[in-house]
Design an enzyme around this catalytic site. Structure first.
Site, PDB file in Angstrom:
ATOM      1  N   ARG A   7     115.953  -7.891  24.883  1.00  0.00           N
ATOM      2  CA  ARG A   7     116.539  -8.309  26.167  1.00  0.00           C
ATOM      3  C   ARG A   7     117.086  -9.730  26.091  1.00  0.00           C
ATOM      4  O   ARG A   7     116.480 -10.598  25.484  1.00  0.00           O
ATOM      5  CB  ARG A   7     115.463  -8.303  27.261  1.00  0.00           C
ATOM      6  CG  ARG A   7     115.097  -6.961  27.807  1.00  0.00           C
ATOM      7  CD  ARG A   7     114.168  -7.194  28.982  1.00  0.00           C
ATOM      8  NE  ARG A   7     113.381  -6.032  29.316  1.00  0.00           N
ATOM      9  CZ  ARG A   7     112.282  -6.077  30.056  1.00  0.00           C
ATOM     10  NH1 ARG A   7     111.840  -7.239  30.499  1.00  0.00           N
ATOM     11  NH2 ARG A   7     111.616  -4.992  30.346  1.00  0.00           N
ATOM     12  N   ARG A  32     100.990  -9.056  25.620  1.00  0.00           N
ATOM     13  CA  ARG A  32     100.978  -8.289  26.875  1.00  0.00           C
ATOM     14  C   ARG A  32     100.553  -6.840  26.625  1.00  0.00           C
ATOM     15  O   ARG A  32      99.841  -6.235  27.426  1.00  0.00           O
ATOM     16  CB  ARG A  32     102.350  -8.335  27.545  1.00  0.00           C
ATOM     17  CG  ARG A  32     102.668  -9.716  28.119  1.00  0.00           C
ATOM     18  CD  ARG A  32     104.070  -9.766  28.704  1.00  0.00           C
ATOM     19  NE  ARG A  32     104.166  -9.027  29.953  1.00  0.00           N
ATOM     20  CZ  ARG A  32     105.317  -8.654  30.516  1.00  0.00           C
ATOM     21  NH1 ARG A  32     106.458  -8.962  29.927  1.00  0.00           N
ATOM     22  NH2 ARG A  32     105.334  -8.007  31.648  1.00  0.00           N
TER      23      ARG A  32
END
Length: 210
Positions: free
Chosen positions: A123, A167
């Site tokens: 991204r 994460r």
């Protein structure tokens, strides 16, 4: 219809929540959005949450549950809602139950870690106008430059490989056990992510009987 969407960061929960929200005409309650609004507005809750978010830690349960309870009192939640991004832990799930927040179904969107890492680390975001790109799936015309405003694209801290790995580890450790928690209550529906956004949504609607 009161729903929870479960899935690792980058599994596509936000995208699917948006589509389901339109189809069923119920709001998506994204804790990320509620917390970001609180952080942006500099509320006491927001400032508290910001400390944890900046450190890559989970925001404490009492902060999250309080914010959600307030939101669910609003008129647009009367016919149902979709919770996206919460509960993240068994403790949060128990706190929601204790607060009288109930659900009709819990949908777990399953994606492999390898695919999530590829999705998220690719991204790129334009800080000037907010446009988002992906180096493989949706690249800009000129590498590193925003198509819309010509400013430089950056990789958000959240999308850096080491952050994504951290994460995912947190997800497997603290959030994945929720699948068993809701399976025991007969609420869990599992959707293996394969195909386009539309195909995945069709699979979700099918398990919901819609």
């Amino acid at each position: 219809m009161k729903l929870i969407l479960l899935g690792a960061p980058g599994a596509g929960k936000g995208t699917q929540a948006e589509i389901i929200s339109k189809k069923l005409n119920i709001p998506t309650i994204s804790t990320g959005n509620i917390l970001r609004a609180a952080v942006k507005n500099g509320t006491p809750v927001g400032l508290k949450a910001k400390e944890y978010m900046d450190a890559g830690k989970l925001v404490p349960d009492e902060v999250i549950i309080g914010v959600i309870q307030e939101r669910l009192q609003e008129q647009d939640c009367a016919a149902g809602y979709i919770l996206d991004g919460v509960p993240r832990t068994i403790a949060q799930a128990e706190a929601l139950e204790a607060a009288g927040v109930s659900f009709d179904a819990v949908v777990s969107i399953e994606v492999s870690d390898a695919e999530i890492e590829q999705r998220m680390t690719g991204r790129r975001t334009c800080l000037a106008c907010g446009a988002t790109y992906h180096v493989v799936a949706n690249p800009p015309k000129v590498e590193g430059v925003c198509d819309l405003c010509g400013e430089k694209l950056t990789q958000r801290k959240d999308d850096k490989p080491e952050t994504v790995k951290a994460r995912l580890a947190t997800y497997h450790e603290t959030t994945e056990p929720l699948k068993d928690f809701y399976a025991q209550r007969g609420l869990l529906k599992v959707v293996d992510v394969k195909g386009s956004i539309e195909e995945i949504n069709a699979a979700i609607m099918k398990v919901l009987g819609k």
